[in-house]
Design a protein around this motif. Structure first.
Motif, PDB file in Angstrom:
ATOM      1  N   THR A  97      57.361  62.444  25.833  1.00 51.69           N
ATOM      2  CA  THR A  97      56.454  63.588  25.767  1.00 51.69           C
ATOM      3  C   THR A  97      56.410  64.067  24.324  1.00 51.69           C
ATOM      4  O   THR A  97      57.317  63.775  23.534  1.00 51.69           O
ATOM      5  N   SER A  98      55.368  64.812  23.996  1.00 50.11           N
ATOM      6  CA  SER A  98      55.241  65.309  22.627  1.00 50.11           C
ATOM      7  C   SER A  98      54.863  66.780  22.635  1.00 50.11           C
ATOM      8  O   SER A  98      54.266  67.278  23.587  1.00 50.11           O
ATOM      9  N   THR A  99      55.256  67.449  21.553  1.00 44.79           N
ATOM     10  CA  THR A  99      54.876  68.841  21.335  1.00 44.79           C
ATOM     11  C   THR A  99      54.521  69.005  19.871  1.00 44.79           C
ATOM     12  O   THR A  99      55.147  68.391  18.997  1.00 44.79           O
TER      13      THR A  99
ATOM     14  N   GLY B   3      54.431  57.601  30.507  1.00 50.51           N
ATOM     15  CA  GLY B   3      55.252  58.711  30.990  1.00 50.51           C
ATOM     16  C   GLY B   3      56.695  58.671  30.538  1.00 50.51           C
ATOM     17  O   GLY B   3      57.527  59.409  31.050  1.00 50.51           O
TER      18      GLY B   3
ATOM     19  N   ALA C 178      61.261  61.445  28.079  1.00 49.75           N
ATOM     20  CA  ALA C 178      61.110  62.065  29.394  1.00 49.75           C
ATOM     21  C   ALA C 178      62.216  61.494  30.288  1.00 49.75           C
ATOM     22  O   ALA C 178      62.588  60.326  30.146  1.00 49.75           O
TER      23      ALA C 178
ATOM     24  N   TYR D 164      58.524  64.225  19.324  1.00 51.36           N
ATOM     25  CA  TYR D 164      58.579  63.411  20.534  1.00 51.36           C
ATOM     26  C   TYR D 164      59.981  63.468  21.107  1.00 51.36           C
ATOM     27  O   TYR D 164      60.960  63.525  20.369  1.00 51.36           O
TER      28      TYR D 164
ATOM     29  N   GLU E 129      53.954  57.259  25.742  1.00 45.48           N
ATOM     30  CA  GLU E 129      53.516  58.527  26.326  1.00 45.48           C
ATOM     31  C   GLU E 129      52.571  58.274  27.501  1.00 45.48           C
ATOM     32  O   GLU E 129      52.669  58.937  28.535  1.00 45.48           O
TER      33      GLU E 129
END
Length: 108
Positions: A65-67, A62, A83, A80, A59
């Motif tokens: 990405t995580s939410t 780059g 990207a 995850y 991460e």
């Protein structure tokens, strides 16, 4: 990271990050579909703690990405996903990137 011509420092960091076999497996798994940490750890056969260390490095570079999402029962789950990135590694790409590497010490 979708830049076709990364700087020297970006390219060095990217290659160092991907040089680890666990991180390569994480990228491969996330290329297929997004996962939450526990599921991905099970699929890869590594501990969640170790996986989270690798995800943190990916991460920071780059590459993922995580939410944070809530499950139906209210449990927080961190998902995850990969990207988008497209790096063309050629002798010319490396030569261009090497021109602007940060200087570490004096040349030999």
């Amino acid at each position: 990271m979708s830049d076709l011509s990364p700087t020297g420092d970006e390219l060095a960091r990217l290659l160092a990050t991907l040089a680890n076999p666990h991180r390569m497996r994480v990228v491969a798994a996330l290329a297929r579909e997004r996962h939450y940490v526990s599921d991905l750890a099970r699929r890869l056969g590594i501990s969640r703690a170790l996986l989270q260390l690798h995800l943190k490095k990916l991460e920071a570079c780059g590459l993922v990405t995580s939410t944070l999402e809530l499950s139906g029962d209210g449990k927080a789950m961190k998902f995850y996903e990969l990207a988008p990135f497209d790096i063309h590694l050629t002798p010319e790409t490396v030569a261009r990137a090497a021109e602007d590497l940060a200087q570490e010490g004096s040349p030999e």
